[in-house]
Write a protein that holds these residues in place. Structure first.
Motif, PDB file in Angstrom:
ATOM      1  N   VAL A  89     -12.424  25.520 -61.040  1.00 64.03           N
ATOM      2  CA  VAL A  89     -11.736  24.799 -59.963  1.00 64.03           C
ATOM      3  C   VAL A  89     -10.949  23.636 -60.572  1.00 64.03           C
ATOM      4  O   VAL A  89     -11.493  22.889 -61.392  1.00 64.03           O
ATOM      5  N   PHE A  90      -9.623  23.546 -60.161  1.00 64.80           N
ATOM      6  CA  PHE A  90      -8.766  22.439 -60.581  1.00 64.80           C
ATOM      7  C   PHE A  90      -8.348  21.663 -59.340  1.00 64.80           C
ATOM      8  O   PHE A  90      -8.045  22.259 -58.301  1.00 64.80           O
ATOM      9  N   VAL A  91      -8.303  20.335 -59.436  1.00 63.06           N
ATOM     10  CA  VAL A  91      -7.808  19.513 -58.348  1.00 63.06           C
ATOM     11  C   VAL A  91      -7.255  18.217 -58.930  1.00 63.06           C
ATOM     12  O   VAL A  91      -7.792  17.681 -59.894  1.00 63.06           O
ATOM     13  N   ALA A  92      -6.129  17.755 -58.323  1.00 66.22           N
ATOM     14  CA  ALA A  92      -5.528  16.481 -58.727  1.00 66.22           C
ATOM     15  C   ALA A  92      -5.900  15.440 -57.688  1.00 66.22           C
ATOM     16  O   ALA A  92      -5.800  15.684 -56.473  1.00 66.22           O
ATOM     17  N   GLY A  97      -9.115   8.431 -55.305  1.00 65.78           N
ATOM     18  CA  GLY A  97     -10.040   9.542 -55.400  1.00 65.78           C
ATOM     19  C   GLY A  97      -9.788  10.629 -54.383  1.00 65.78           C
ATOM     20  O   GLY A  97     -10.567  11.587 -54.296  1.00 65.78           O
ATOM     21  N   GLU A  98      -8.665  10.539 -53.564  1.00 67.27           N
ATOM     22  CA  GLU A  98      -8.387  11.578 -52.595  1.00 67.27           C
ATOM     23  C   GLU A  98      -7.597  12.684 -53.270  1.00 67.27           C
ATOM     24  O   GLU A  98      -6.728  12.442 -54.097  1.00 67.27           O
ATOM     25  N   PRO A  99      -7.889  13.933 -52.907  1.00 70.06           N
ATOM     26  CA  PRO A  99      -7.127  15.047 -53.483  1.00 70.06           C
ATOM     27  C   PRO A  99      -5.683  15.031 -52.981  1.00 70.06           C
ATOM     28  O   PRO A  99      -5.417  14.695 -51.814  1.00 70.06           O
ATOM     29  N   VAL A 100      -4.740  15.330 -53.854  1.00 69.20           N
ATOM     30  CA  VAL A 100      -3.317  15.340 -53.512  1.00 69.20           C
ATOM     31  C   VAL A 100      -2.776  16.744 -53.684  1.00 69.20           C
ATOM     32  O   VAL A 100      -3.325  17.555 -54.448  1.00 69.20           O
ATOM     33  N   ALA A 101      -1.687  17.002 -52.969  1.00 67.12           N
ATOM     34  CA  ALA A 101      -1.073  18.332 -53.032  1.00 67.12           C
ATOM     35  C   ALA A 101      -0.226  18.434 -54.283  1.00 67.12           C
ATOM     36  O   ALA A 101       0.348  17.457 -54.771  1.00 67.12           O
ATOM     37  N   VAL A 102      -0.113  19.639 -54.779  1.00 67.80           N
ATOM     38  CA  VAL A 102       0.726  19.937 -55.938  1.00 67.80           C
ATOM     39  C   VAL A 102       1.860  20.796 -55.428  1.00 67.80           C
ATOM     40  O   VAL A 102       1.684  21.999 -55.164  1.00 67.80           O
ATOM     41  N   GLY A 103       2.996  20.150 -55.236  1.00 72.17           N
ATOM     42  CA  GLY A 103       4.119  20.871 -54.687  1.00 72.17           C
ATOM     43  C   GLY A 103       3.834  21.245 -53.236  1.00 72.17           C
ATOM     44  O   GLY A 103       3.486  20.414 -52.398  1.00 72.17           O
ATOM     45  N   ARG A 110     -12.488  24.008 -51.349  1.00 68.31           N
ATOM     46  CA  ARG A 110     -13.283  23.937 -52.569  1.00 68.31           C
ATOM     47  C   ARG A 110     -12.790  22.813 -53.463  1.00 68.31           C
ATOM     48  O   ARG A 110     -13.594  22.125 -54.110  1.00 68.31           O
ATOM     49  N   GLN A 111     -11.426  22.610 -53.497  1.00 72.68           N
ATOM     50  CA  GLN A 111     -10.894  21.502 -54.281  1.00 72.68           C
ATOM     51  C   GLN A 111     -11.289  20.159 -53.680  1.00 72.68           C
ATOM     52  O   GLN A 111     -11.566  19.195 -54.395  1.00 72.68           O
ATOM     53  N   ARG A 112     -11.259  20.082 -52.319  1.00 69.45           N
ATOM     54  CA  ARG A 112     -11.704  18.855 -51.664  1.00 69.45           C
ATOM     55  C   ARG A 112     -13.194  18.572 -51.975  1.00 69.45           C
ATOM     56  O   ARG A 112     -13.595  17.427 -52.158  1.00 69.45           O
ATOM     57  N   ALA A 113     -13.995  19.657 -51.995  1.00 66.46           N
ATOM     58  CA  ALA A 113     -15.413  19.472 -52.309  1.00 66.46           C
ATOM     59  C   ALA A 113     -15.596  18.949 -53.737  1.00 66.46           C
ATOM     60  O   ALA A 113     -16.469  18.108 -54.002  1.00 66.46           O
ATOM     61  N   LEU A 133     -22.588  18.750 -61.909  1.00 65.68           N
ATOM     62  CA  LEU A 133     -22.472  18.435 -60.491  1.00 65.68           C
ATOM     63  C   LEU A 133     -22.679  19.713 -59.695  1.00 65.68           C
ATOM     64  O   LEU A 133     -22.724  20.816 -60.259  1.00 65.68           O
ATOM     65  N   GLU A 134     -22.761  19.572 -58.359  1.00 69.22           N
ATOM     66  CA  GLU A 134     -22.996  20.711 -57.482  1.00 69.22           C
ATOM     67  C   GLU A 134     -21.863  20.810 -56.470  1.00 69.22           C
ATOM     68  O   GLU A 134     -21.446  19.814 -55.882  1.00 69.22           O
TER      69      GLU A 134
END
Length: 473
Positions: A89-92, A97-103, A110-113, A133-134
């Motif tokens: 799993v990849f996430v930016a 610390g909030e996930p951001v969109a890529v394009g 799952r990325q938010r988790a 981590l879990e």
């Protein structure tokens, strides 16, 4: 369960179980460490690749396809050949610390988790090694990479396959360990039964001996163990001593019964004669002075006979108690010559030959030796004709002194010769108490010597006494 075999089996099984548990723990820890090391190596390679590109999030967004960008940052670079694995799993995430969109791609649940599971993305990016981590209850290993514009990319790889592999290996080890423990228990029981069979033989032998079979011994096993074989030999030796002691006691008891019976019989005869003469005198049945004198002589003779018998019994009793003899150097040649002179005085017509020239010393008790010679010469005087020759000889051979008394009398048959040293034995019902030769044997044995006889019907009787020589002055 309290038997020695069961205890040995439990000890062996417990030791093997501890060994299996230790070996399983070490092997599983090594296996888990190796597999996690491979996962960490892949994550670290992906992070290093992403850092080496020097891209910003804007540059990544300008890419025409997300697959191209992911292909560049995936492990292996150009050789990766496609998208990252499904368990990765990849996430930016931004500065908060909030996930951001890529394009045009918005973060998936799952990325938010993953972003929510990492509380401090900057600390994860600064860490040297991945951390656990879990995600949705599944174990993962995660790393972080900080881009040049301050954005942090989080990467996580599932380690569920590692844990499943370790679990399968644990089940396999437990199954094999159980089989090995069961096999060891069976083999230990069989081996212990075989090795401890001599102990069961010892129990059977002891039970048989307790029931009265004193001849039983513990048999030897085909493959003896050193300790068990030593115990068997020691037990057999002890049983032999017990049997010998029991036989000796039985023989001594039997001899004592015969001795008491014979002594009672020998004492009863003179007592009965004395009582008879006293009753005759009391009832006045001996009016003639000659008859009273003859009765008086007979009573004196019986009293003397009884006195001699009592003296001989006392002598045997003292010999049985191993008395302290007065040992000193004694000239046995002088004793032999004195015995010969006594015999010539008592029986002048008997031919007496003496072979005892010079002085020959022995370490002995003089009164005991005189009694031995007196008994031997007395037997010759009592049991042989008055004209039968007798030879008294003494010689020294190899530090031992041999004293010989040989007569030319009728001799003894073999069955009487074998009992000549028995107490109260009298050949052919002859005169005497039957204790003379027993006293001779007792005195000689008290001197640590030996006595033996050689005889045959018509060839006379030869008695040979062997004693320890004394020191020459």
């Amino acid at each position: 369960m309290r038997s020695l075999r069961a205890k040995l089996t439990r000890v062996n099984v417990a030791l093997l179980a501890l060994g299996i548990i230790a070996a399983t723990a070490v092997s599983l820890m090594g296996m888990r460490h190796y597999l996690l090391q491979n996962v960490d190596a892949e994550l670290t390679a992906s992070r290093n690749s992403l850092r080496s590109t020097g891209l910003t999030l804007k540059q990544i967004e300008s890419l025409s396809e997300l697959g191209i960008a992911l292909d560049r940052i995936s492990p292996g670079g150009k050789d990766a050949g496609g998208l990252p694995r499904a368990d990765t799993v990849f996430v930016a995430v931004g500065a908060g610390g909030e996930p951001v969109a890529v394009g045009t791609l918005t973060p998936t649940p799952r990325q938010r988790a993953l972003a929510a599971a990492v509380r401090d993305p900057e600390a994860l990016a600064a860490a040297d090694s991945p951390r656990d981590l879990e995600l949705d209850g599944d174990p993962y290993r995660a790393v972080g990479a900080r881009l040049t514009d301050g954005t942090t990319v989080l990467m996580a790889t599932s380690t569920q396959a590692v844990h499943k592999g370790v679990g399968k290996a644990l089940k396999l080890d437990l199954a094999l360990g159980t089989v090995l423990l069961a096999l060891l228990a069976v083999l230990t029981m069989i081996g212990a039964h075989h090795r401890l069979r001599p102990l069961e033989d010892m129990v059977e032998t002891a039970s048989a001996i307790a029931e009265g079979d004193l001849t039983r011994r513990v048999p030897s096993s085909r493959d003896p163990v050193t300790e068990v074989e030593q115990l068997r030999l020691a037990l057999n030796s002890m049983l032999h001593q017990v049997e010998s002691a029991y036989r000796t006691r039985e023989r001594s008891s039997e001899q004592l019964r015969h001795f008491v019976a014979d002594a009672s019989h020998e004492l009863r005869t003179p007592l009965a004669a004395i009582r008879g003469y006293l009753q005759l005198y009391e009832r006045g049945m001996l009016p003639d002075p000659d008859e009273r004198a003859r009765a008086w002589d007979r009573m004196n003779a019986e009293v003397d006979r009884m006195g001699r018998l009592v003296d001989e019994l006392l002598t045997l009793a003292r010999l049985d108690q191993q008395p302290e003899l007065r040992f000193r150097n004694v000239d046995v040649s002088r004793l032999v010559r004195d015995a010969a002179e006594d015999l010539r005085a008592q029986q002048p017509q008997r031919p007496v030959t003496v072979k005892a020239d010079g002085a020959l010393l022995v370490h002995a008790d003089e009164s005991g030796l005189r009694q031995v010679l007196g008994n031997l010469v007395g037997n010759v005087r009592t049991h042989t004709p008055a004209d039968a020759g007798v030879v008294l000889a003494v010689e020294r051979v190899d530090g031992r002194v041999h004293l010989t008394v040989a007569d030319e009398g009728p001799g003894l048959p073999p069955e009487d010769a074998s009992r000549v040293f028995d107490r109260f034995f009298r050949t052919g019902g002859g005169a005497g108490s039957g204790l003379g030769m027993a006293i001779v044997q007792g005195v000689v044995e008290a001197h640590a010597g030996e006595v033996r006889v050689e005889t045959a019907p018509g060839r006379g009787l030869t008695v040979m006494v062997t004693l320890r020589a004394g020191r020459e002055p």
